[in-house]
Design a protein around this motif. Structure first.
Motif, PDB file in Angstrom:
ATOM      1  N   ASN A 194       0.828  -1.206   0.000  1.00  0.00           N
ATOM      2  CA  ASN A 194       0.000   0.000   0.000  1.00  0.00           C
ATOM      3  C   ASN A 194       0.863   1.256   0.000  1.00  0.00           C
ATOM      4  N   TYR A 215      -4.464   6.015   1.258  1.00  0.00           N
ATOM      5  CA  TYR A 215      -5.665   5.484   1.895  1.00  0.00           C
ATOM      6  C   TYR A 215      -5.350   4.230   2.707  1.00  0.00           C
ATOM      7  N   ASN A 216      -6.131   4.006   3.751  1.00  0.00           N
ATOM      8  CA  ASN A 216      -6.145   2.687   4.370  1.00  0.00           C
ATOM      9  C   ASN A 216      -6.838   1.710   3.425  1.00  0.00           C
ATOM     10  N   ASN A 232     -12.674  -5.089   6.137  1.00  0.00           N
ATOM     11  CA  ASN A 232     -12.107  -4.071   7.009  1.00  0.00           C
ATOM     12  C   ASN A 232     -12.844  -3.998   8.352  1.00  0.00           C
ATOM     13  N   CYS A 248      -7.732  -5.323  10.644  1.00  0.00           N
ATOM     14  CA  CYS A 248      -7.557  -3.881  10.560  1.00  0.00           C
ATOM     15  C   CYS A 248      -6.946  -3.552   9.207  1.00  0.00           C
ATOM     16  N   PRO A 249      -7.081  -2.331   8.726  1.00  0.00           N
ATOM     17  CA  PRO A 249      -6.614  -2.019   7.381  1.00  0.00           C
ATOM     18  C   PRO A 249      -5.095  -1.982   7.255  1.00  0.00           C
ATOM     19  N   GLN A 301      -2.262   0.110   6.409  1.00  0.00           N
ATOM     20  CA  GLN A 301      -2.096   1.560   6.402  1.00  0.00           C
ATOM     21  C   GLN A 301      -1.091   1.975   5.321  1.00  0.00           C
ATOM     22  N   CYS A 309      -4.579  -2.208  14.401  1.00  0.00           N
ATOM     23  CA  CYS A 309      -5.180  -0.882  14.537  1.00  0.00           C
ATOM     24  C   CYS A 309      -4.528  -0.085  15.661  1.00  0.00           C
TER      25      CYS A 309
END
Length: 584
Positions: free
Chosen positions: A74, A78-79, A99, A104-105, A107, A566
């Protein structure tokens, strides 16, 4: 001695078959580089998050039995999570990519590797971001072919063609949920808007065909919020699979796909040499809403030898609110009995649920102007509950580590009040209660291997419209559709228990109902939600927690060590810590 020889021959055959099955499986590796890129489908450049710089993202090809390994890097702003829409995730629920449900996303600046087996499925699915609105540009086809040496249950096509439908806004995707309605600026076919839109007249998807040849169209509706009709001028197609489940061959000149649905269809180039438009058109299902004047989005079928100056034939499209055509297509698809991976409908039901679904209202905060009816905010409602997505830790981690304060397991099997679901009138305080659903992160716990039957009843509390309900981790049998209020005596007699089509996503008819049945044989937390992203912030969703079975093989595995986090609070992720309360 002959019996012993026969026994040994059978054993040798089984060993050879097992070896052949293992040898045919492979580890398929991909990398998805997610970053912000500049694209220009219409007249204005936009910065969007995209995978590997393309819209749609890359098609991922595997065979049934393979292990898929995808490293998501990533580098966007954005997450991100990636959901493998329709994949069973047997014993790999941590890889589902929902999600704040299973993870958790990821990051910005981080990466995560998804790894899971593809078992018991063949056909076309899709992968997409599972963070609100990012699915608009972060998506692609997932093609699952039979194991090597195993044929399709239909004649082998000359060529296979992925066709991905998309919805496009000339704005920042983060602003979409602030709009009063999911009205987009354009629709795309394989990333191209075609000649119905300004600045796109010469950018249209072209499929070149040879007269007499048959093509397998692998069609994906990746549109964010819209059901889409699809037609090809002067051509019929034969539907052979829906949602990666083989179907009884169904000849049709029109299809409809809800957001998230896929269709595999055979197209034979059996017309005169020339050019033929293919076209999509939104299906506007909301009853009582004015139907806008919408142009079809077009691509081209170009026969080999066609004159460049010839004018393409145009399909006669349904009107946008053609409910009967939409219902006819959906209700006529049936499963291929005895085909690959087919299983009969379980007759015994352990858990029955009746779920009312649709839109309600949420009180408008003081000093704020809200766009919903009565000056309130829109809210989603499943059995008068609006689902609140956790913010501090994923639900599955909370379940696995026994952390309280994240969710409750009291999602009801029926609504708190029985009423005329399709003709709602606000007359009493109880009616007002049904108009303003309770905001709560509530889930339904299910015993391992239970058979669950769900009646989804569309309501008219705000406006009846078709909601595409998607269940993560499972296919379900669609036993029947209907309009009006579901009658458990009259309508139960009409249910198809012989050859119902299995789906992972189904459109609930506006002002109507659908009956689903599935076997909860995969432990973990599985999201069940409307697949229109505009409705995710409203909360038209819930989740099932399928409890562990009797063995380690039928129990929720431990999370991978590199699962995105998270929070950096180590006590939350210590598997020895139990009964932590995060409700504050």
């Amino acid at each position: 001695m002959p019996r012993l020889h026969h026994y040994l021959s059978n054993q040798a055959f089984l060993v050879l078959l097992l070896f052949s099955s293992i040898a045919s499986a492979a580890v398929v590796e991909h990398v998805l580089h997610v970053k912000d890129v500049v694209v220009k489908p219409l007249c204005k450049e936009q910065i969007i998050p995209a995978a590997n710089g393309s819209l749609p993202g890359p098609t991922i090809n595997v065979r049934e039995g393979d292990t898929l390994v995808v490293n998501v890097i990533n580098n966007s702003t954005y997450n991100v999570t990636i959901h493998w829409h329709g994949v069973f995730q047997l014993k790999s629920v941590w890889m589902d990519g929902a999600n704040m449900i299973t993870q958790c996303p990821i990051q910005p600046g981080y990466n995560f590797t998804y790894q899971f087996d593809i078992t018991g499925q063949e056909g076309t699915l899709l992968w997409h971001a599972h963070v609100v609105n990012l699915r608009a540009t972060l998506h692609g086809a997932l093609v699952i072919r039979p194991r090597s040496g195993r044929p399709y249950p239909f004649p082998k096509p000359y060529k296979e063609v992925p066709i991905v439908f998309q919805q496009w806004w000339d704005t920042d995707v983060r602003l979409l949920q602030l709009r009063p309605a999911p009205v987009s600026d354009a629709y795309l076919i394989n990333g191209l808007a075609g000649d119905s839109y300004p600045c796109s007249e010469n950018r249209m998807f072209n499929l070149k065909v040879v007269q007499g040849k048959t093509y397998l169209l692998r069609i994906v509706n990746a549109a964010l919020n819209t059901h889409l009709f699809f037609k090809i001028a002067n051509h019929n197609v034969t539907v052979v699979a829906v949602d990666a489940v083989y179907s009884t061959p169904y000849l049709t000149d029109v299809m409809i796909l809800t957001p998230g649905q896929t269709v595999d269809a055979l197209l034979t180039a059996d017309q005169a040499i020339g050019k033929y438009y293919m076209a999509t058109l939104p299906y506007i299902s909301a009853i009582g809403i004015p139907t806008p004047d919408i142009k079809p989005t077009r691509g081209l079928i170009v026969y080999q030898g066609a004159m460049s100056s010839s004018s393409p034939a145009e399909p006669l499209m349904p009107v946008p609110n053609d409910m009967s055509t939409a219902h006819r297509f959906s209700s006529n698809i049936t499963s291929l009995v005895g085909g690959p991976h087919w299983t009969p409908v379980p007759r015994h039901v352990d858990e029955k649920m009746f779920i009312t679904m649709g839109l309600g209202l949420d009180p408008c905060p003081a000093g704020t102007k809200c766009i919903g009816p009565l000056g309130q905010r829109y809210a989603g409602s499943l059995n008068n509950r609006t689902f609140m997505i956790p913010e501090r830790i994923s639900m599955q981690e909370a379940y696995f580590y026994n952390i309280s304060g994240i969710y409750t397991d009291d999602f009801p099997n029926q609504p708190p009040l029985k009423f005329d679901y399709t003709k709602f009138e606000q007359r009493t305080n109880n009616d007002m209660k049904m108009m303003f659903p309770e905001r709560k992160t509530s889930v339904k716990k299910i015993r391992f291997n239970s058979t669950v039957e769900i009646v989804l009843q569309n309501t008219a509390i705000i406006s009846p419209e078709s909601h595409p309900m998607h269940l993560h981790g499972f296919n379900f049998y669609v036993l029947g559709y209907g309009f009006g209020n579901y009658d458990p005596i009259r309508d139960a007699r009409k249910l198809n228990l012989f050859n119902p089509q299995m789906h992972n996503t189904v459109g609930v008819p506006p002002g109507g109902w659908v009956v689903l049945r599935f076997i909860a044989n995969n432990p973990g937390v599985w999201l069940f939600h409307c697949h229109m992203d505009a409705h995710l912030p409203y909360g038209i969703m819930s989740a099932f927690i399928v409890q562990n079975g009797p063995t380690p093989e039928t129990s929720l595995p431990s999370p991978p060590s590199n699962l995105p986090q998270c929070t950096r609070d180590p006590t939350i992720y210590d598997s020895r810590t139990t009964n932590i309360d995060l409700s504050y």
